[in-house]
Motif scaffolding. Structure first.
Motif, PDB file in Angstrom:
ATOM      1  N   HIS A 150     -78.669 -55.176 -67.852  1.00 13.55           N
ATOM      2  CA  HIS A 150     -77.963 -55.119 -66.573  1.00 13.55           C
ATOM      3  C   HIS A 150     -76.994 -53.937 -66.489  1.00 13.55           C
ATOM      4  CE1 HIS A 150     -79.364 -59.231 -65.645  1.00 13.55           C
ATOM      5  NE2 HIS A 150     -79.114 -59.490 -66.926  1.00 13.55           N
ATOM      6  N   VAL A 201     -75.765 -50.080 -66.328  1.00 12.42           N
ATOM      7  CA  VAL A 201     -76.128 -48.730 -65.878  1.00 12.42           C
ATOM      8  C   VAL A 201     -75.025 -47.781 -66.327  1.00 12.42           C
ATOM      9  CG1 VAL A 201     -76.624 -47.250 -63.900  1.00 12.42           C
ATOM     10  CG2 VAL A 201     -77.311 -49.665 -63.857  1.00 12.42           C
ATOM     11  N   HIS A 221     -74.850 -45.315 -57.594  1.00 14.22           N
ATOM     12  CA  HIS A 221     -75.012 -46.543 -58.360  1.00 14.22           C
ATOM     13  C   HIS A 221     -74.072 -47.647 -57.897  1.00 14.22           C
ATOM     14  CE1 HIS A 221     -77.571 -44.513 -61.320  1.00 14.22           C
ATOM     15  NE2 HIS A 221     -76.728 -43.507 -61.237  1.00 14.22           N
ATOM     16  N   TYR A 265     -69.464 -47.337 -66.580  1.00  6.63           N
ATOM     17  CA  TYR A 265     -70.735 -48.043 -66.444  1.00  6.63           C
ATOM     18  C   TYR A 265     -70.632 -49.078 -65.328  1.00  6.63           C
ATOM     19  CZ  TYR A 265     -68.490 -51.912 -68.979  1.00  6.63           C
ATOM     20  OH  TYR A 265     -67.655 -52.939 -69.351  1.00  6.63           O
ATOM     21  N   LYS A 299     -74.390 -55.092 -63.713  1.00 11.36           N
ATOM     22  CA  LYS A 299     -74.860 -55.857 -62.564  1.00 11.36           C
ATOM     23  C   LYS A 299     -74.879 -57.360 -62.819  1.00 11.36           C
ATOM     24  CE  LYS A 299     -77.764 -52.073 -60.862  1.00 11.36           C
ATOM     25  NZ  LYS A 299     -79.142 -51.675 -60.474  1.00 11.36           N
TER      26      LYS A 299
END
Length: 423
Positions: free
Chosen positions: A119, A121, A132, A147, A150
């Motif tokens: 999850h 990124v 993002h 980062y 999610k």
């Protein structure tokens, strides 16, 4: 009837305890006493629009617990209050080394856990953060990197408290609001112990109890003065920006946006279109000069230093509302421990008649669905040693902790500096 199990305090820890306990004993044998006249209680740290629910911790012990909590947020009265919008965790270009180091530790924790890593990124300095973020951020966000997780998000804390209160009440748990406990009543017991047999109310009335569970949050000191060797009442500033319905709709679904050196905000509240912000820092204490211990002060207040951090956060992300007045300012008081560990244990010398559930340390609400289960486990003989009562020297911990930036500030000093500035 035999004396009830008395729970003192109906904040997050008290309500979770009442709900879980009602599934293990007769609910009408549980009595919750709350000094406020309303639910959620105004002094509860969880009486708020939203709290961060993030899975990653520096300590795998808490990471695993939070993953369980995230699952539990989807069931029973907790369902519907967790919003999985994601957690954008960054630092700005001006971040000092300790903030960057903390971010890196959290990022490493997220990447090292098999259930969290898919999850995550990464957002390094060479990449554009905005694509993002799942939301319109017109600010330049200079040098932001970190980062996006999610898996994380936020919970509507006040609504969750009310839902659990109603569920416990419908199950048969007894609640008495507008009832302040002045002291615990003890009688001598064997082997130098003393047993708590009830509570004395501020009205002078005495209520018998076969077990007392104290979940009084930052205001626990008058009931258990010895606990001051382990916790201190500490606060963080909270403020809001009033948006229009259209402005709030334009930010729907944005992740919790966190610059570790500045502060964080959430997607706007759907009812009142408020954008909640909090500055990042070491917190505020209110030391009583007579006792040396910190006590909550619930008067609305917003330190200038915290205001500056929140203005900087908005200028870098949402500059179109950066100069709007702050509304509904407050200090959110919590019970802080030196190591950020909770305290879930019997009070020593009470013959296991008094349980203390404390030490939320500003990160406890995400565990709301689980806390009561820990109390049930303790009563059943299963104790978590790291949450045990700790006898220490009572020193104050105002320096930086592993996940906070800066030292605690004295409330009187902050107000004194502002008074002098006005002269």
């Amino acid at each position: 009837m035999s004396p009830p199990i008395v729970i003192v305090g109906a904040g997050a820890f008290g309500l979770s305890t009442a709900l879980h306990l009602s599934q293990n004993v007769k609910p009408d044998e549980i009595l919750v006493l709350e000094q406020d006249t309303q639910m959620p209680p105004r002094s509860s740290a969880a009486n708020d629009l939203n709290k961060i629910v993030r899975a990653e911790y520096e300590d795998p012990f808490y990471t695993d617990l939070t993953l369980k909590a995230i699952n539990a947020w989807s069931s029973g009265p907790f369902a519907g209050h967790f919003h999985q919008t994601g957690f954008l965790h960054c630092v700005s270009s001006e971040a000092p080394a300790p903030a960057i180091a903390t971010l890196n530790r959290f990022h490493a924790s997220a990447n090292s856990h098999a259930d969290i890593q898919p999850h995550v990124v990464p957002l390094d300095k060479s990449s554009l953060v905005k694509p993002h973020q799942m939301g319109p951020y017109p600010g330049s966000m200079p040098g932001w990197h970190g980062y996006l997780n999610k898996l994380d998000g936020w919970a509507h804390s006040a609504k969750a408290l009310v839902a659990v209160y109603e569920a416990a009440r419908q199950a048969g748990v007894q609640f008495r609001l507008n009832t302040r406990v002045a002291e615990l009543i003890y009688t001598p017991a064997a082997a130098g112990q003393k047993k708590c047999t009830g509570v004395r109310l501020a009205s002078g009335a005495i209520l018998p109890a076969r077990q007392v569970i104290v979940t009084a949050g930052a205001g626990v000191s008058p009931l258990l003065p010895a606990l001051n060797r382990q916790i201190t009442a500490k606060a963080w500033s909270v403020a809001h920006i009033q948006l229009t319905a259209d402005e709030a709709a334009s930010l729907r679904g944005i992740p919790v946006t966190y610059a570790r050196d500045l502060g964080f905000f959430f997607e706007p509240d759907t009812d009142n279109h408020l954008l909640k912000l909090c500055p990042m820092g070491g917190g505020i204490v209110n030391t009583d000069l007579r006792t040396g211990f910190s006590t909550p002060d619930f008067m609305p207040y917003l330190p200038r230093e915290d205001q500056a951090k929140m203005r900087a956060l908005l200028r870098q992300t949402l500059p179109w509302c950066a100069d709007r007045p702050f509304v509904r300012p407050s200090l959110c008081w919590f019970a802080d421990t030196e190591d950020s560990d909770f305290i879930v244990d019997y009070v020593p010398g009470s013959g296991e008649s008094v349980v203390i559930v404390s030490g939320d340390s500003g990160h406890g609400f995400k565990m709301f669905p689980l806390v009561g289960g820990w109390v049930v486990d303790l009563l059943g003989g299963k104790k978590v040693e790291r949450w045990a009562w700790k006898e220490n020297d009572g020193k104050d911990w105002k320096g930086e902790s592993s996940w906070r930036l800066g030292s605690s500030m004295e409330l009187r000093d902050l107000k004194g500096q502002e008074s002098k500035a006005k002269l």
